[in-house]
Scaffold this motif. Structure first.
Motif, PDB file in Angstrom:
ATOM      1  N   ASP A   1       0.847  -1.193   0.000  1.00 19.88           N
ATOM      2  CA  ASP A   1       0.000   0.000   0.000  1.00 19.88           C
ATOM      3  C   ASP A   1       0.883   1.244   0.000  1.00 19.88           C
ATOM      4  O   ASP A   1       1.754   1.396   0.857  1.00 19.88           O
ATOM      5  CB  ASP A   1      -0.911   0.007   1.236  1.00 19.88           C
ATOM      6  CG  ASP A   1      -1.925  -1.126   1.204  1.00 19.88           C
ATOM      7  OD1 ASP A   1      -2.426  -1.421   0.105  1.00 19.88           O
ATOM      8  OD2 ASP A   1      -2.204  -1.706   2.263  1.00 19.88           O
TER       9      ASP A   1
ATOM     10  N   LEU B   1       0.739   5.525  -0.390  1.00 19.66           N
ATOM     11  CA  LEU B   1      -0.063   6.743  -0.440  1.00 19.66           C
ATOM     12  C   LEU B   1       0.555   7.738  -1.418  1.00 19.66           C
ATOM     13  O   LEU B   1       1.772   7.782  -1.577  1.00 19.66           O
ATOM     14  CB  LEU B   1      -0.155   7.381   0.948  1.00 19.66           C
ATOM     15  CG  LEU B   1      -0.841   6.577   2.055  1.00 19.66           C
ATOM     16  CD1 LEU B   1      -0.825   7.378   3.349  1.00 19.66           C
ATOM     17  CD2 LEU B   1      -2.265   6.216   1.679  1.00 19.66           C
TER      18      LEU B   1
ATOM     19  N   LYS C   1      -1.730  12.705  -0.230  1.00 16.13           N
ATOM     20  CA  LYS C   1      -2.319  12.075   0.955  1.00 16.13           C
ATOM     21  C   LYS C   1      -1.332  12.042   2.124  1.00 16.13           C
ATOM     22  O   LYS C   1      -1.734  12.178   3.286  1.00 16.13           O
ATOM     23  CB  LYS C   1      -2.806  10.667   0.614  1.00 16.13           C
ATOM     24  CG  LYS C   1      -4.069  10.670  -0.245  1.00 16.13           C
ATOM     25  CD  LYS C   1      -4.588   9.275  -0.524  1.00 16.13           C
ATOM     26  CE  LYS C   1      -5.877   9.330  -1.339  1.00 16.13           C
ATOM     27  NZ  LYS C   1      -6.407   7.981  -1.647  1.00 16.13           N
TER      28      LYS C   1
ATOM     29  N   LYS D   1      -3.322   5.294  12.879  1.00 13.14           N
ATOM     30  CA  LYS D   1      -4.643   4.934  12.361  1.00 13.14           C
ATOM     31  C   LYS D   1      -5.642   6.054  12.636  1.00 13.14           C
ATOM     32  O   LYS D   1      -6.471   6.398  11.781  1.00 13.14           O
ATOM     33  CB  LYS D   1      -5.119   3.631  13.006  1.00 13.14           C
ATOM     34  CG  LYS D   1      -6.437   3.124  12.447  1.00 13.14           C
ATOM     35  CD  LYS D   1      -6.811   1.767  13.062  1.00 13.14           C
ATOM     36  CE  LYS D   1      -8.118   1.262  12.479  1.00 13.14           C
ATOM     37  NZ  LYS D   1      -8.492  -0.065  13.056  1.00 13.14           N
TER      38      LYS D   1
ATOM     39  N   ILE E   1      -8.669   9.591   4.850  1.00 15.72           N
ATOM     40  CA  ILE E   1      -7.984   8.722   3.890  1.00 15.72           C
ATOM     41  C   ILE E   1      -8.629   7.342   3.936  1.00 15.72           C
ATOM     42  O   ILE E   1      -8.715   6.727   5.003  1.00 15.72           O
ATOM     43  CB  ILE E   1      -6.476   8.637   4.208  1.00 15.72           C
ATOM     44  CG1 ILE E   1      -5.842  10.036   4.072  1.00 15.72           C
ATOM     45  CG2 ILE E   1      -5.779   7.654   3.274  1.00 15.72           C
ATOM     46  CD1 ILE E   1      -4.407  10.109   4.552  1.00 15.72           C
ATOM     47  N   GLU E   2      -9.095   6.864   2.809  1.00 17.52           N
ATOM     48  CA  GLU E   2      -9.839   5.606   2.753  1.00 17.52           C
ATOM     49  C   GLU E   2      -8.940   4.389   2.934  1.00 17.52           C
ATOM     50  O   GLU E   2      -9.360   3.388   3.508  1.00 17.52           O
ATOM     51  CB  GLU E   2     -10.588   5.499   1.422  1.00 17.52           C
ATOM     52  CG  GLU E   2     -11.690   6.554   1.268  1.00 17.52           C
ATOM     53  CD  GLU E   2     -12.435   6.424  -0.042  1.00 17.52           C
ATOM     54  OE1 GLU E   2     -12.071   5.538  -0.847  1.00 17.52           O
ATOM     55  OE2 GLU E   2     -13.370   7.207  -0.258  1.00 17.52           O
ATOM     56  N   GLU E   3      -7.706   4.456   2.434  1.00 17.84           N
ATOM     57  CA  GLU E   3      -6.794   3.319   2.573  1.00 17.84           C
ATOM     58  C   GLU E   3      -6.492   3.045   4.047  1.00 17.84           C
ATOM     59  O   GLU E   3      -6.441   3.967   4.852  1.00 17.84           O
ATOM     60  CB  GLU E   3      -5.469   3.584   1.847  1.00 17.84           C
ATOM     61  CG  GLU E   3      -5.587   3.651   0.339  1.00 17.84           C
ATOM     62  CD  GLU E   3      -5.772   5.085  -0.161  1.00 17.84           C
ATOM     63  OE1 GLU E   3      -6.331   5.912   0.604  1.00 17.84           O
ATOM     64  OE2 GLU E   3      -5.356   5.373  -1.292  1.00 17.84           O
ATOM     65  N   GLU E   4      -6.334   1.773   4.378  1.00 21.41           N
ATOM     66  CA  GLU E   4      -5.925   1.434   5.734  1.00 21.41           C
ATOM     67  C   GLU E   4      -4.465   1.839   5.910  1.00 21.41           C
ATOM     68  O   GLU E   4      -3.600   1.445   5.121  1.00 21.41           O
ATOM     69  CB  GLU E   4      -6.075  -0.066   5.992  1.00 21.41           C
ATOM     70  CG  GLU E   4      -5.729  -0.451   7.424  1.00 21.41           C
ATOM     71  CD  GLU E   4      -5.881  -1.927   7.710  1.00 21.41           C
ATOM     72  OE1 GLU E   4      -5.567  -2.351   8.829  1.00 21.41           O
ATOM     73  OE2 GLU E   4      -6.303  -2.659   6.785  1.00 21.41           O
ATOM     74  N   ILE E   5      -4.199   2.638   6.920  1.00 21.87           N
ATOM     75  CA  ILE E   5      -2.848   3.163   7.117  1.00 21.87           C
ATOM     76  C   ILE E   5      -2.195   2.505   8.323  1.00 21.87           C
ATOM     77  O   ILE E   5      -2.759   2.438   9.409  1.00 21.87           O
ATOM     78  CB  ILE E   5      -2.880   4.697   7.311  1.00 21.87           C
ATOM     79  CG1 ILE E   5      -3.472   5.373   6.069  1.00 21.87           C
ATOM     80  CG2 ILE E   5      -1.486   5.237   7.575  1.00 21.87           C
ATOM     81  CD1 ILE E   5      -3.627   6.860   6.209  1.00 21.87           C
TER      82      ILE E   5
ATOM     83  N   THR F   1       2.861   1.478   5.902  1.00 24.53           N
ATOM     84  CA  THR F   1       2.396   2.252   4.748  1.00 24.53           C
ATOM     85  C   THR F   1       3.336   3.428   4.498  1.00 24.53           C
ATOM     86  O   THR F   1       3.681   3.729   3.344  1.00 24.53           O
ATOM     87  CB  THR F   1       0.966   2.786   4.989  1.00 24.53           C
ATOM     88  OG1 THR F   1       0.103   1.701   5.345  1.00 24.53           O
ATOM     89  CG2 THR F   1       0.424   3.462   3.728  1.00 24.53           C
TER      90      THR F   1
ATOM     91  N   SER G   1       5.714   4.010   1.314  1.00 22.41           N
ATOM     92  CA  SER G   1       5.536   5.266   0.583  1.00 22.41           C
ATOM     93  C   SER G   1       6.848   6.025   0.474  1.00 22.41           C
ATOM     94  O   SER G   1       7.171   6.599  -0.568  1.00 22.41           O
ATOM     95  CB  SER G   1       4.470   6.132   1.277  1.00 22.41           C
ATOM     96  OG  SER G   1       3.219   5.472   1.303  1.00 22.41           O
TER      97      SER G   1
END
Length: 295
Positions: free
Chosen positions: A109, A111, A115, A225, A233-237, A241, A245
């Motif tokens: 994942d 970002l 983001k 989180k 932010i929709e992605e699970e962080i 992550t 990134s």
């Protein structure tokens, strides 16, 4: 059985020089196995056979453990029983028929820069906790260090003047630079927040929890989180992550994989290549198209 698990952990630590993360993983996986066998009335490691190992595998599958988790369990268990065979504690290998399920590796994942900026702007820097959290997030994204390395970071490991920090993983030292945003956040934390948390001036731990003690990895996971949700932010962080990134953005902007490997602390460049090669090839294609006369 748990006595032998402790012996195995000491062996891995002292002779194999396993990292603290590896030791924790071994311990967690093997204690879970031992608890399962204990419920079945098996406490002697010499009484474990291949049929019982198969029963444990079925238990994991029926309880919907992730494929990657089961694969890690198998690896830990095989290492443990291999040690027992080597030390002649057992006469036969009960795991020889065990096979790890095939793990389908998904892309990490990552970002976008936008983001990341949004996430890093969430802490309320008018309060000590927000100043601390801001410094932690900035440093994590600036260096790509592991969350375990972040929460165990020492004051003596940070060189503010030169803009780098030092990490020691399994007796291997690596030096990672950080930029001005992280530097300013760290300075703000040192000047206006750290003494709010740390009452003992001899405490060398750089980031602590609200009680002035070592922050747990789980504690920081909750922090990051929460800011992810706050940022919308929709992605699970997770902390990982930001690590991915960090590496992806470096590669996308032209960093070579060898340098990224060294900063991440991957012992084998093939690990870095497998994860980020596609990003690198995309950058190479862009450079070629923009630079070659017939691109």
């Amino acid at each position: 059985m748990k006595e032998y698990i402790n012996q195995f952990l000491l062996y891995e630590k002292n002779l194999k020089k396993a990292t603290s993360n590896t030791l924790l993983s071994f311990q967690r996986d093997l204690i879970k196995m031992a608890d399962f066998f204990e419920i079945q009335g098996i406490v002697d490691v010499k009484k474990v056979n291949d049929t019982q190992m198969n029963a444990y595998m079925l238990y994991l599958e029926k309880n919907n453990f992730a494929t990657a988790t089961i694969s890690r369990f198998v690896s830990s268990i095989k290492s443990f029983f291999s040690y027992l065979m080597k030390e002649r504690i057992i006469d036969s290998e009960p795991t020889y028929m065990m096979k790890a399920p095939k793990v389908i590796k998904k892309a990490p994942d990552i970002l976008s820069v936008e983001k990341i900026d949004k996430l890093l702007s969430q802490p309320d820097i008018s309060k000590p906790k927000g100043i601390r959290d801001k410094a932690m997030l900035e440093l994590l994204y600036a260096t790509g260090i592991r969350v375990s390395e972040l929460v165990n970071l020492k004051i003596s490991s940070i060189n503010l003047q030169m803009g780098f920090l030092t990490c020691n993983d399994n007796e291997k030292e690596r030096i990672i630079p950080f930029g001005n945003h992280a530097k300013q956040a760290i300075l703000q934390y040192i000047k206006n927040a750290r003494l709010y948390f740390v009452k003992d001036t001899n405490n060398d731990i750089f980031f602590t929890n609200c009680s002035g003690s070592l922050m747990s990895r789980q504690g920081f996971w909750k922090i990051i989180k929460g800011y992810g949700i706050k940022a919308g932010i929709e992605e699970e962080i997770t902390p990982h992550t930001l690590r991915h990134s960090f590496a992806a953005h470096l590669v996308q902007n032209g960093a070579d994989l060898r340098s990224v490997q060294e900063m991440l602390g991957h012992s084998d460049i093939s690990t870095t290549t497998q994860i980020y090669a596609k990003l690198a090839s995309g950058k190479i294609r862009e450079v070629y198209s923009n630079s070659h006369p017939r691109g």
